[in-house]
Design a protein around this motif. Structure first.
Motif, PDB file in Angstrom:
ATOM      1  N   THR A 177      -6.555  -6.060 -16.383  1.00  0.00           N
ATOM      2  CA  THR A 177      -6.849  -4.794 -17.051  1.00  0.00           C
ATOM      3  C   THR A 177      -8.311  -4.437 -16.793  1.00  0.00           C
ATOM      4  OG1 THR A 177      -5.255  -5.281 -18.799  1.00  0.00           O
ATOM      5  CG2 THR A 177      -6.875  -3.546 -19.227  1.00  0.00           C
ATOM      6  N   VAL A 178      -8.535  -3.204 -16.336  1.00  0.00           N
ATOM      7  CA  VAL A 178      -9.884  -2.769 -16.008  1.00  0.00           C
ATOM      8  C   VAL A 178     -10.222  -1.529 -16.821  1.00  0.00           C
ATOM      9  CG1 VAL A 178     -11.462  -1.990 -14.192  1.00  0.00           C
ATOM     10  CG2 VAL A 178      -9.677  -3.674 -13.659  1.00  0.00           C
ATOM     11  N   GLU A 179     -11.290  -1.625 -17.618  1.00  0.00           N
ATOM     12  CA  GLU A 179     -11.858  -0.461 -18.301  1.00  0.00           C
ATOM     13  C   GLU A 179     -13.043  -0.002 -17.459  1.00  0.00           C
ATOM     14  OE1 GLU A 179     -10.776   1.126 -20.891  1.00  0.00           O
ATOM     15  OE2 GLU A 179      -9.140  -0.242 -21.422  1.00  0.00           O
ATOM     16  N   SER A 180     -12.932   1.187 -16.877  1.00  0.00           N
ATOM     17  CA  SER A 180     -13.906   1.605 -15.866  1.00  0.00           C
ATOM     18  C   SER A 180     -15.315   1.815 -16.403  1.00  0.00           C
ATOM     19  CB  SER A 180     -13.427   2.887 -15.179  1.00  0.00           C
ATOM     20  OG  SER A 180     -13.340   3.941 -16.114  1.00  0.00           O
ATOM     21  N   GLY A 181     -15.441   2.350 -17.596  1.00  0.00           N
ATOM     22  CA  GLY A 181     -16.764   2.656 -18.118  1.00  0.00           C
ATOM     23  C   GLY A 181     -17.352   3.883 -17.440  1.00  0.00           C
ATOM     24  N   GLU A 182     -18.633   4.138 -17.688  1.00  0.00           N
ATOM     25  CA  GLU A 182     -19.300   5.308 -17.108  1.00  0.00           C
ATOM     26  C   GLU A 182     -19.585   5.074 -15.621  1.00  0.00           C
ATOM     27  OE1 GLU A 182     -20.061   8.299 -18.476  1.00  0.00           O
ATOM     28  OE2 GLU A 182     -18.855   7.598 -20.178  1.00  0.00           O
ATOM     29  N   PRO A 183     -19.357   6.103 -14.785  1.00  0.00           N
ATOM     30  CA  PRO A 183     -19.612   5.929 -13.350  1.00  0.00           C
ATOM     31  C   PRO A 183     -21.083   6.131 -13.003  1.00  0.00           C
ATOM     32  CG  PRO A 183     -18.785   8.128 -13.746  1.00  0.00           C
ATOM     33  CD  PRO A 183     -18.774   7.428 -15.075  1.00  0.00           C
ATOM     34  N   VAL A 184     -21.451   5.603 -11.848  1.00  0.00           N
ATOM     35  CA  VAL A 184     -22.773   5.857 -11.268  1.00  0.00           C
ATOM     36  C   VAL A 184     -22.679   7.149 -10.462  1.00  0.00           C
ATOM     37  CG1 VAL A 184     -24.461   5.060  -9.576  1.00  0.00           C
ATOM     38  CG2 VAL A 184     -23.465   3.444 -11.200  1.00  0.00           C
ATOM     39  N   LEU A 185     -23.585   8.063 -10.712  1.00  0.00           N
ATOM     40  CA  LEU A 185     -23.571   9.357 -10.031  1.00  0.00           C
ATOM     41  C   LEU A 185     -24.703   9.432  -9.007  1.00  0.00           C
ATOM     42  CD1 LEU A 185     -22.967  11.746 -13.076  1.00  0.00           C
ATOM     43  CD2 LEU A 185     -21.264  10.607 -11.623  1.00  0.00           C
ATOM     44  N   LEU A 186     -24.425  10.155  -7.929  1.00  0.00           N
ATOM     45  CA  LEU A 186     -25.451  10.353  -6.913  1.00  0.00           C
ATOM     46  C   LEU A 186     -26.527  11.276  -7.463  1.00  0.00           C
ATOM     47  CD1 LEU A 186     -23.289  10.785  -3.680  1.00  0.00           C
ATOM     48  CD2 LEU A 186     -24.547   8.765  -4.435  1.00  0.00           C
ATOM     49  N   ARG A 187     -27.779  10.926  -7.205  1.00  0.00           N
ATOM     50  CA  ARG A 187     -28.903  11.697  -7.724  1.00  0.00           C
ATOM     51  C   ARG A 187     -29.635  12.402  -6.590  1.00  0.00           C
ATOM     52  NH1 ARG A 187     -32.809   8.085 -11.200  1.00  0.00           N
ATOM     53  NH2 ARG A 187     -33.043   7.113  -9.148  1.00  0.00           N
ATOM     54  N   ASP A 188     -30.360  11.655  -5.799  1.00  0.00           N
ATOM     55  CA  ASP A 188     -31.077  12.218  -4.654  1.00  0.00           C
ATOM     56  C   ASP A 188     -30.327  11.858  -3.377  1.00  0.00           C
ATOM     57  OD1 ASP A 188     -33.113  13.225  -6.269  1.00  0.00           O
ATOM     58  OD2 ASP A 188     -34.207  11.317  -6.221  1.00  0.00           O
TER      59      ASP A 188
END
Length: 221
Positions: free
Chosen positions: A38-49
């Motif tokens: 079971t995987v709880e994804s959590g908040e994703p990493v977003l591209l910034r620069d």
């Protein structure tokens, strides 16, 4: 087995931009024990620069100017596969179009998990584009060289494109005169920027037919 599965699941989540995924595993007993993940994804990493650019002569070509960057724009979820795909595309397209000196002057993917952010800097310098040189056919070919030259879909001095080399091979194959064809274009043997093209051919084996007399009871000799 469970620790390995948990590690692999975490690595797979990170590849898709989820660096805070929570992985849980359990095993159900039986004749064939089953591992449940079971995987709880959590908040994703977003591209910034995001700084992706192509320099050199290739920057003027549509194949490099219209890059598919839909998954590599600021605000998009980090996707390691998309980053590797654009790197591979730049390298392969450069080789196909004759930018044999092309190289990355900068390639950086930096992830900041605590900030849920990632930065990309990818700079590719294509250098100069190579050209087609003379096409050399075997001197012992039984096909006239004028006919062979008519099958060449490019001229010396024209910008290199491996698609045209493949078309040359197809033209020779379609002629039906040869059973083995090899087209070589080695840029390390170039004079200046012109790549020599050498064609190796094996003609089809000659077929012999015999003529004799026969007799038919219906039509006679």
């Amino acid at each position: 087995m469970r620790p390995t599965a948990e590690r692999q699941a975490s690595e797979a989540a990170e590849a898709l931009g989820y660096y805070h995924a929570q992985v849980q595993t359990r095993v159900t007993a039986g004749k064939k024990p089953t591992l449940h993940i079971t995987v709880e994804s959590g908040e994703p990493v977003l591209l910034r620069d995001v700084d992706i650019r192509v320099g050199g002569a290739a920057s003027e070509l549509a194949a490099f100017a219209r890059l598919d960057l839909e998954q590599l724009t600021a605000g998009a979820v980090l996707h390691h596969g998309a980053y590797e795909n654009i790197k591979s595309y730049l390298q392969q397209t450069a080789l196909r179009l004759g930018f044999f000196a092309g190289r990355f002057t900068s390639q950086l993917l930096e992830v900041f998990p605590d900030e849920n952010a990632a930065d990309i800097r990818l700079h590719f310098d294509s250098g100069q584009r190579y050209l087609f040189g003379q096409v050399e056919f075997p001197p012992d070919s039984y096909i006239r060289h004028e006919m062979l030259q008519r099958m060449v879909p490019f001229t010396p001095g024209q910008p290199y494109d491996s698609v045209l080399l493949a078309r040359l091979s197809q033209n020779l194959q379609s002629s039906g005169y040869f059973e083995n064809i090899r087209v070589d274009a080695d840029h390390t043997q170039s004079e200046g920027l012109q790549v020599p093209v050498r064609v190796f051919l094996r003609p089809v084996k000659k077929r012999n037919f015999g003529v004799g007399l026969g007799y038919s009871t219906d039509i006679g000799p």
